[in-house]
Design an enzyme around this catalytic site. Structure first.
Site, PDB file in Angstrom:
ATOM      1  N   ASP A   1      -9.690  -9.629   8.789  1.00 18.26           N
ATOM      2  CA  ASP A   1      -9.156  -8.288   8.507  1.00 18.26           C
ATOM      3  C   ASP A   1     -10.151  -7.144   8.734  1.00 18.26           C
ATOM      4  O   ASP A   1      -9.737  -6.070   9.138  1.00 18.26           O
ATOM      5  CB  ASP A   1      -8.650  -8.239   7.052  1.00 18.26           C
ATOM      6  CG  ASP A   1      -7.748  -7.049   6.781  1.00 18.26           C
ATOM      7  OD1 ASP A   1      -6.903  -6.742   7.636  1.00 18.26           O
ATOM      8  OD2 ASP A   1      -7.885  -6.424   5.709  1.00 18.26           O
TER       9      ASP A   1
ATOM     10  N   HIS B   1     -10.852  -2.275  11.317  1.00 24.20           N
ATOM     11  CA  HIS B   1      -9.761  -3.140  10.826  1.00 24.20           C
ATOM     12  C   HIS B   1      -9.552  -4.254  11.860  1.00 24.20           C
ATOM     13  O   HIS B   1      -8.595  -4.220  12.627  1.00 24.20           O
ATOM     14  CB  HIS B   1      -8.508  -2.259  10.691  1.00 24.20           C
ATOM     15  CG  HIS B   1      -7.366  -2.891   9.972  1.00 24.20           C
ATOM     16  ND1 HIS B   1      -6.063  -2.485  10.151  1.00 24.20           N
ATOM     17  CD2 HIS B   1      -7.323  -3.887   9.051  1.00 24.20           C
ATOM     18  CE1 HIS B   1      -5.271  -3.205   9.384  1.00 24.20           C
ATOM     19  NE2 HIS B   1      -6.006  -4.065   8.713  1.00 24.20           N
TER      20      HIS B   1
ATOM     21  N   LYS C   1      -9.728  -2.269   1.392  1.00 19.69           N
ATOM     22  CA  LYS C   1      -9.397  -1.126   2.249  1.00 19.69           C
ATOM     23  C   LYS C   1     -10.172   0.132   1.834  1.00 19.69           C
ATOM     24  O   LYS C   1     -10.619   0.902   2.677  1.00 19.69           O
ATOM     25  CB  LYS C   1      -7.897  -0.849   2.192  1.00 19.69           C
ATOM     26  CG  LYS C   1      -7.027  -2.027   2.566  1.00 19.69           C
ATOM     27  CD  LYS C   1      -7.273  -2.473   3.978  1.00 19.69           C
ATOM     28  CE  LYS C   1      -6.307  -3.563   4.381  1.00 19.69           C
ATOM     29  NZ  LYS C   1      -6.549  -4.005   5.763  1.00 19.69           N
TER      30      LYS C   1
ATOM     31  N   SER D   1      -1.532  -3.897  10.274  1.00 17.58           N
ATOM     32  CA  SER D   1      -1.155  -4.880   9.257  1.00 17.58           C
ATOM     33  C   SER D   1       0.106  -5.640   9.694  1.00 17.58           C
ATOM     34  O   SER D   1       1.029  -5.035  10.244  1.00 17.58           O
ATOM     35  CB  SER D   1      -0.852  -4.171   7.938  1.00 17.58           C
ATOM     36  OG  SER D   1      -1.852  -3.232   7.666  1.00 17.58           O
TER      37      SER D   1
ATOM     38  N   TYR E   1      -1.389  -3.431  -6.840  1.00 19.32           N
ATOM     39  CA  TYR E   1      -1.264  -4.106  -5.536  1.00 19.32           C
ATOM     40  C   TYR E   1      -2.613  -4.157  -4.797  1.00 19.32           C
ATOM     41  O   TYR E   1      -3.360  -3.168  -4.787  1.00 19.32           O
ATOM     42  CB  TYR E   1      -0.219  -3.388  -4.648  1.00 19.32           C
ATOM     43  CG  TYR E   1      -0.249  -3.958  -3.251  1.00 19.32           C
ATOM     44  CD1 TYR E   1       0.284  -5.221  -3.005  1.00 19.32           C
ATOM     45  CD2 TYR E   1      -0.885  -3.297  -2.211  1.00 19.32           C
ATOM     46  CE1 TYR E   1       0.197  -5.788  -1.745  1.00 19.32           C
ATOM     47  CE2 TYR E   1      -0.973  -3.856  -0.945  1.00 19.32           C
ATOM     48  CZ  TYR E   1      -0.433  -5.109  -0.718  1.00 19.32           C
ATOM     49  OH  TYR E   1      -0.545  -5.678   0.518  1.00 19.32           O
TER      50      TYR E   1
ATOM     51  N   ARG F   1       0.846  -1.186   0.000  1.00 17.66           N
ATOM     52  CA  ARG F   1       0.000   0.000   0.000  1.00 17.66           C
ATOM     53  C   ARG F   1       0.892   1.250   0.000  1.00 17.66           C
ATOM     54  O   ARG F   1       1.997   1.227   0.528  1.00 17.66           O
ATOM     55  CB  ARG F   1      -0.902   0.020   1.237  1.00 17.66           C
ATOM     56  CG  ARG F   1      -2.067  -0.957   1.148  1.00 17.66           C
ATOM     57  CD  ARG F   1      -2.986  -0.853   2.345  1.00 17.66           C
ATOM     58  NE  ARG F   1      -2.383  -1.384   3.552  1.00 17.66           N
ATOM     59  CZ  ARG F   1      -1.826  -0.667   4.507  1.00 17.66           C
ATOM     60  NH1 ARG F   1      -1.815   0.643   4.446  1.00 17.66           N
ATOM     61  NH2 ARG F   1      -1.293  -1.246   5.561  1.00 17.66           N
TER      62      ARG F   1
ATOM     63  N   CYS G   1       0.542  -7.885  12.035  1.00 11.27           N
ATOM     64  CA  CYS G   1       0.754  -8.129  13.466  1.00 11.27           C
ATOM     65  C   CYS G   1       0.040  -9.413  13.894  1.00 11.27           C
ATOM     66  O   CYS G   1      -0.248  -9.598  15.076  1.00 11.27           O
ATOM     67  CB  CYS G   1       0.264  -6.955  14.297  1.00 11.27           C
ATOM     68  SG  CYS G   1       1.295  -5.508  14.142  1.00 11.27           S
TER      69      CYS G   1
ATOM     70  N   ARG H   1       1.739 -12.260  -0.693  1.00  5.68           N
ATOM     71  CA  ARG H   1       0.385 -12.558  -0.216  1.00  5.68           C
ATOM     72  C   ARG H   1      -0.196 -13.812  -0.846  1.00  5.68           C
ATOM     73  O   ARG H   1       0.223 -14.238  -1.920  1.00  5.68           O
ATOM     74  CB  ARG H   1      -0.541 -11.384  -0.600  1.00  5.68           C
ATOM     75  CG  ARG H   1      -0.131 -10.042  -0.018  1.00  5.68           C
ATOM     76  CD  ARG H   1      -0.584  -9.903   1.396  1.00  5.68           C
ATOM     77  NE  ARG H   1      -0.162  -8.664   2.024  1.00  5.68           N
ATOM     78  CZ  ARG H   1      -0.875  -8.033   2.957  1.00  5.68           C
ATOM     79  NH1 ARG H   1      -2.024  -8.505   3.349  1.00  5.68           N
ATOM     80  NH2 ARG H   1      -0.411  -6.943   3.516  1.00  5.68           N
TER      81      ARG H   1
ATOM     82  N   ASN I   1       6.125  -8.671   1.974  1.00  2.00           N
ATOM     83  CA  ASN I   1       4.672  -8.419   1.917  1.00  2.00           C
ATOM     84  C   ASN I   1       4.010  -9.284   0.842  1.00  2.00           C
ATOM     85  O   ASN I   1       2.984  -8.912   0.277  1.00  2.00           O
ATOM     86  CB  ASN I   1       4.399  -6.934   1.651  1.00  2.00           C
ATOM     87  CG  ASN I   1       2.937  -6.570   1.881  1.00  2.00           C
ATOM     88  OD1 ASN I   1       2.282  -7.108   2.783  1.00  2.00           O
ATOM     89  ND2 ASN I   1       2.403  -5.673   1.056  1.00  2.00           N
TER      90      ASN I   1
HETATM   91  C1  OXD Z   1      -3.248  -4.639   5.182  1.00  5.09           C
HETATM   92  C2  OXD Z   1      -3.944  -5.769   4.554  1.00  5.09           C
HETATM   93  O1  OXD Z   1      -2.299  -4.101   4.606  1.00  5.09           O
HETATM   94  O2  OXD Z   1      -4.824  -6.342   5.210  1.00  5.09           O
HETATM   95  O3  OXD Z   1      -3.657  -4.263   6.289  1.00  5.09           O
HETATM   96  O4  OXD Z   1      -3.648  -6.111   3.400  1.00  5.09           O
HETATM   97 MN    MN Z   2      -5.374  -5.294   6.998  1.00  3.61          MN
END
Ligand code: OXD
Ligand code: MN
Length: 581
Positions: free
Chosen positions: A276, A227, A207, A249, A198, A70, A251, A365, A363
């Site tokens: 999420d 979130h 988001k 994000s 992305y 992001r 964590c 996914r 990052n």
């Molecule tokens: C974030 C996601 O970046 O959930 O928080 O992708």
């Molecule tokens: Mn997230």
């Protein structure tokens, strides 16, 4: 396919006139359509087939190396008045932003197909769900939206019935970071995203809609868009309590959402509702009822292994899209923490070289339907949602913040959420490991002024006569040698049990200046290799450190100026004074 809804037909026409695509395709969400998109992307090289014997239906997508996270500095909230976006957002005047975006979109789909993607965030028959339409020129986005949302004909039927929808316009562009913007116009329920493929920038249901636009709508309509993961925690007698938890994000939301309790926690189970995003409404019974607006996971791959998240591994061996992971010599997806195998190629598609960084981007996914999750809750599709007993906030804090504490009441809970801080991660571009305030884990996602958001949280608590209890956790404390003090992962079940026990009035706590903390004997640590001094340290209050923290929280809250609710300032003063006593 097209639409009976004039407002939608007209918007698609306008966008097509601006972007000049070669074709327009209305997406119905069918399996056949999905397979067609996959074939198209295999032919263009956007997707590579992974080993179809071990991973049927699994594909790999490698992004442009400049487009892997992001971009918070390029993400804007464009309200008429800058104060409404608040100091927590980048702001641009809506007409200036529109003009800038129109210039970028002009002719941007020449030679490409414009896909119209109707989607529903939340179960299609849920009164709590909301719909949107994303227009995109990216088949990768369409395929991911199909895994992440209820996409296609059923969503379109609901949109036509209701007549309203969030408009999201996305174009991949030339991926030039200088021509990349993610713009939100909450007052007109519109999103415009240019120049990135992305996930968080391009899958606009996630988001952009379900958090930034939805949080704005939620404030107007009296609910919360957060979130947060949502889990059901089942005790050995079969009673389930639902918990929603906000962490920044990377964590561990996905890991917590599908936790498998260790053998020592016999009879306990965790059921996954979402990992999420959580939309919560005050029900007639005064409780908060929550739905997960998403239908899939866009999870962080690195660190997902047999010992950390076996449920995630189990769902990733079919029908998943992997983005920016490495591959093994047998063409299976690979990332750091998955297995001891040596990868053959890295996320840039080059031969793996031990000295040249990780095989998978930090990052990287996976995208997969939530229905593939072994711990998928049978209540996840319930139109009315699930009743929330506890809200948990948490961040990555090496020092100071105890393993778990409970807020004294809702108002204090709002302070715990508003003063949350965490070390930054690779989910967004920028420095990693820097502590920043991230209220309710919403710093990158709140579509309006945080001061108004805190006030809204306080109001929701007033309306909810049976509001959940609020907690704060920290799995990430380190000792002086830099080692994690708490084992985390499945062992977090022990903390969840204390939380559920508190909600049911079954376990003890000690009242301190910063909140209610378990005494060591209140937590079940049987069978854990944890020195009593370590447990003591995890549950103790560092008076001087907290005085300093409260003073920093005070300055942080003051930065919101006059819009900050007096009640929140009063909560900060109350805790600061209690610490002086
Ligand atoms: C974030 C996601 O970046 O959930 O928080 O992708
Ligand atoms: Mn997230």
């Amino acid at each position: 396919m097209s639409t009976k809804l004039p407002a939608l037909a007209q918007w698609v026409e306008e966008v097509a006139a601006l972007t000049r695509p070669d074709n327009i395709q209305w997406c119905d969400g069918s399996q056949q359509e999905y397979e067609g998109l996959v074939d198209l992307m295999k032919a263009s090289g956007d997707l590579k087939e992974l080993n179809q014997e071990t991973h049927p239906g699994c594909y790999l997508h490698l992004s442009d190396p400049s487009d892997v996270a992001r971009v918070e500095h390029l993400t804007f909230v464009c309200t008429e008045k800058a104060e409404d976006a608040g100091p927590n957002n980048n702001w641009m005047d809506p007409s200036e932003a529109r003009q800038k975006m129109d210039e970028l979109f002009e002719g941007s789909m020449e030679g490409r197909t414009l896909y119209v993607v109707p989607y529903c965030m939340g179960p299609v028959d849920s009164p709590l769900a909301r719909c949107g339409v994303e227009i995109t020129d990216s088949p990768y986005v369409v395929a991911n939206m199909r895994l992440m949302t209820r996409m296609g004909s059923a969503a379109l039927a609901r949109i036509e019935r209701e007549g309203s929808f969030v408009k999201g316009l996305h174009c991949t562009g030339d991926l030039d970071p200088d021509r990349r913007f993610i713009m939100h116009f909450p007052e007109s329920l519109t999103i415009m995203s240019f120049g990135s493929g992305y996930g968080g920038n391009a899958l606009l249901g996630k988001k952009c809609h379900a958090l930034r636009i939805a949080s704005y709508q939620a404030r107007q309509e009296g609910w919360l868009a957060e979130h947060m993961l949502i889990v059901g925690i089942e005790d050995p007698q079969g009673q389930v309590s639902y918990v929603a938890a906000a962490f920044p994000s990377q964590c561990g939301k996905t890991n917590l959402a599908m936790l498998i309790p260790p053998a020592s926690q016999e009879g306990w189970k965790v059921w996954t509702v979402g990992d999420d995003i959580c939309w919560m409404h005050v029900g007639e019974d005064g409780q908060l009822w929550a739905i997960n607006p998403e239908a899939g996971f866009f999870g962080v791959a690195p660190g997902t292994g047999e010992d950390t998240n076996p449920n995630a591994l189990a769902m990733l061996d079919r029908d998943a899209i992997f983005t920016n992971v490495g591959v093994t010599s047998s063409n299976e997806p690979w990332w750091e923490g998955k297995s001891d195998e040596r990868p053959a190629r890295n996320w840039r598609g080059a031969d793996y070289d031990d000295g040249a960084g990780p095989a998978a981007h930090p990052n990287s996914r996976f995208t997969v339907s939530i229905k593939r999750c072994p711990s998928y809750s049978d209540q996840a599709e319930a139109p009315q949602g699930v009743p929330i007993s506890a809200i948990v906030f948490g961040g990555r804090r090496e020092r100071l913040v105890p393993l778990v504490m409970e807020a004294k009441d809702w108002q204090h809970g709002v302070l715990l959420g508003a003063s949350m801080a965490s070390e930054t991660t690779a989910a967004a571009t920028g420095a990693v490991g820097v502590v920043r305030r991230d209220p309710m884990a919403m710093k990158p996602f709140c579509g309006y002024n945080f001061a108004d958001y805190f006030a809204h949280w306080l109001t929701v608590g007033e309306k909810a006569s049976r509001a959940p209890k609020v907690f704060h956790v920290n799995w990430f404390r380190k000792d002086e040698n830099g080692r994690f003090m708490w084992p985390g992962f499945g062992e977090n079940m022990r903390v969840l049990r204390w939380i559920v026990g508190r909600c049911r009035g079954e376990v003890g706590a000690q009242d301190t200046a910063i909140g209610l903390l378990p005494s060591p004997e209140d937590l079940d640590v049987t069978g854990l290799d944890l020195a009593p001094e370590t447990l003591e340290a995890l549950l103790s209050l560092d008076q001087a450190g907290w005085q300093q923290e409260l003073s920093e929280i005070g300055s942080y809250l003051e930065s919101y100026g006059e819009r900050l609710p007096a009640e929140l300032a009063a909560q900060q003063r109350r805790v600061a004074e209690a610490l002086q006593a």
